[in-house]
Motif scaffolding. Structure first.
Motif, PDB file in Angstrom:
ATOM      1  N   LEU A  33      -4.725   6.718   3.345  1.00  0.00           N
ATOM      2  CA  LEU A  33      -4.412   6.115   4.140  1.00  0.00           C
ATOM      3  C   LEU A  33      -4.200   6.589   5.968  1.00  0.00           C
ATOM      4  N   TRP A  62      -7.129  -7.827  -2.867  1.00  0.00           N
ATOM      5  CA  TRP A  62      -6.265  -6.513  -2.393  1.00  0.00           C
ATOM      6  C   TRP A  62      -5.284  -5.960  -2.675  1.00  0.00           C
ATOM      7  N   GLN A  84       4.089   0.928  -3.107  1.00  0.00           N
ATOM      8  CA  GLN A  84       2.894  -0.081  -4.945  1.00  0.00           C
ATOM      9  C   GLN A  84       3.937   1.497  -6.250  1.00  0.00           C
ATOM     10  N   THR A 143      -1.922  -1.900  -4.928  1.00  0.00           N
ATOM     11  CA  THR A 143      -3.635  -2.357  -4.405  1.00  0.00           C
ATOM     12  C   THR A 143      -4.801  -2.359  -5.265  1.00  0.00           C
ATOM     13  N   ALA A 151       0.830  -0.875   0.209  1.00  0.00           N
ATOM     14  CA  ALA A 151       0.150   0.041   0.197  1.00  0.00           C
ATOM     15  C   ALA A 151       0.657   1.328  -0.145  1.00  0.00           C
ATOM     16  N   TYR A 152       1.813   1.381   0.267  1.00  0.00           N
ATOM     17  CA  TYR A 152       2.533   2.322   0.960  1.00  0.00           C
ATOM     18  C   TYR A 152       3.790   2.261   0.176  1.00  0.00           C
ATOM     19  N   LEU A 183      -5.715   6.431  -1.634  1.00  0.00           N
ATOM     20  CA  LEU A 183      -4.235   6.428  -0.848  1.00  0.00           C
ATOM     21  C   LEU A 183      -4.303   7.140   0.261  1.00  0.00           C
TER      22      LEU A 183
END
Length: 248
Positions: free
Chosen positions: A169, A135, A107, A153, A104-105, A166
C-alpha cells in the motif's frame, strides 16, 4: 516439450496464464502437471522469471498479486485499451474511498470506528458496494455490547489494486497529495453520526485530516489473512468461495 528446460517451461506457463484469464498461484500452476512430470517450485519460479523478462518491451507484463501470477496489459495503455468497452468506468465517491482507506489501513475495524474517525455516518450503500465488489468482508465481531461486525480487505482487493500484500500500500504521506479541492461534500457526508445528528450540522472532513489520523497506524499492517477469525454464522457459500480462493 522439455519441461526440464526453464525456457520451454516459460512458454507453457504463458499459455496457462493466458488461458486462465485470472491469477494462478505457484501451487495451482504445479497442479496443472501430471505428478510424474511436475516441475519443482524452484524451476517454476525460474520459468516465471524468464517469462517476466520476455515481456519487456511488450504491451503486457507478468504481475504477481495476492492470488498469484497473471499476464496483464501495462497500465500506460489503459486510456487506449479502455475504448474496447463502451461502458464508462465506475466512479466512486470520496466517502466510499475514505471508508475503504480506513479499512485497508486500520483493519479489522468496525463501522462505528469508521464513523468516529470520519465524523459522519457511513452509508449502508457504501458498505454494500464494497462488499459487492468483494473488496471487504466481515472477519469477526467486536466483543462489546451489540457485537459490531469487523471489516477487513480481501485478496480480491489486493488483486484489483495490483498488490501482492498490504505492505505494498502506498505510504499515507503520498496519499495526502490526493486531497480533493475544498468545499465539495458527498451526500453521505451530510449525514452526521451520533447524538450530534439531531442538533449540529455536519463538519466537513478533509482527506488530508483523515490520512493524518491514519498516519500513526501505518506500521504493523497485516500482510495476509490466514489469522483472521471467521465470523460466526457465516454463509457456507461464502466460506466455500474463500476456501476455493485460497486453494487456487
Amino acid at each position: 516439450m522439455n519441461l526440464n528446460d526453464p525456457a520451454q517451461l516459460a512458454v507453457l506457463l504463458e499459455a496457462y496464464l493466458l488461458a486462465a484469464g485470472r491469477p494462478l498461484s505457484l501451487e495451482r500452476l504445479g497442479e496443472l502437471f501430471d505428478e510424474a512430470e511436475r516441475p519443482p517450485p524452484a524451476r517454476l519460479r525460474d520459468a516465471l522469471a524468464i517469462l517476466a523478462r520476455s515481456c519487456q518491451g511488450r504491451a503486457f507484463e507478468l504481475k504477481e498479486v495476492a492470488s498469484g501470477y497473471r499476464l496483464q496489459v501495462r497500465e500506460r495503455f489503459a486510456p487506449w485499451v479502455g475504448r474496447l468497452w463502451e461502458e464508462r468506468p465506475q466512479r466512486y465517491s470520496r466517502a466510499l474511498l475514505e471508508t475503504l482507506a480506513l479499512i485497508a489501513y486500520r483493519q479489522p475495524i468496525s463501522r462505528g470506528e469508521i464513523e468516529e474517525v470520519r465524523g459522519v455516518a457511513v452509508s449502508s450503500n457504501i458498505v454494500k458496494t464494497l462488499q459487492e465488489r468483494d473488496w471487504i468482508r466481515v472477519v469477526g465481531y467486536r466483543e462489546v455490547p451489540g457485537r459490531p461486525a469487523l471489516f477487513a480487505t480481501t485478496r480480491a482487493f489486493l488483486d484489483d489494486f495490483n498488490l501482492k500484500n498490504l505492505d505494498e500500500l502506498p505510504p499515507l504521506a503520498v496519499l495526502r497529495s490526493l486531497e480533493p479541492a475544498p468545499g465539495i461534500l458527498d451526500e453521505e457526508e451530510l449525514q452526521p453520526s451520533g447524538p450530534q445528528a439531531l442538533a449540529e450540522p455536519a463538519e466537513q472532513v478533509s482527506f488530508r485530516s483523515l490520512l493524518a489520523e491514519l498516519d500513526s497506524m501505518e506500521q504493523g499492517l497485516k500482510t495476509d489473512f490466514d489469522d483472521l477469525p471467521e465470523p460466526e454464522g457465516e454463509d457456507p457459500g461464502d466460506a466455500g468461495r474463500e476456501r476455493a480462493a485460497d486453494e487456487s
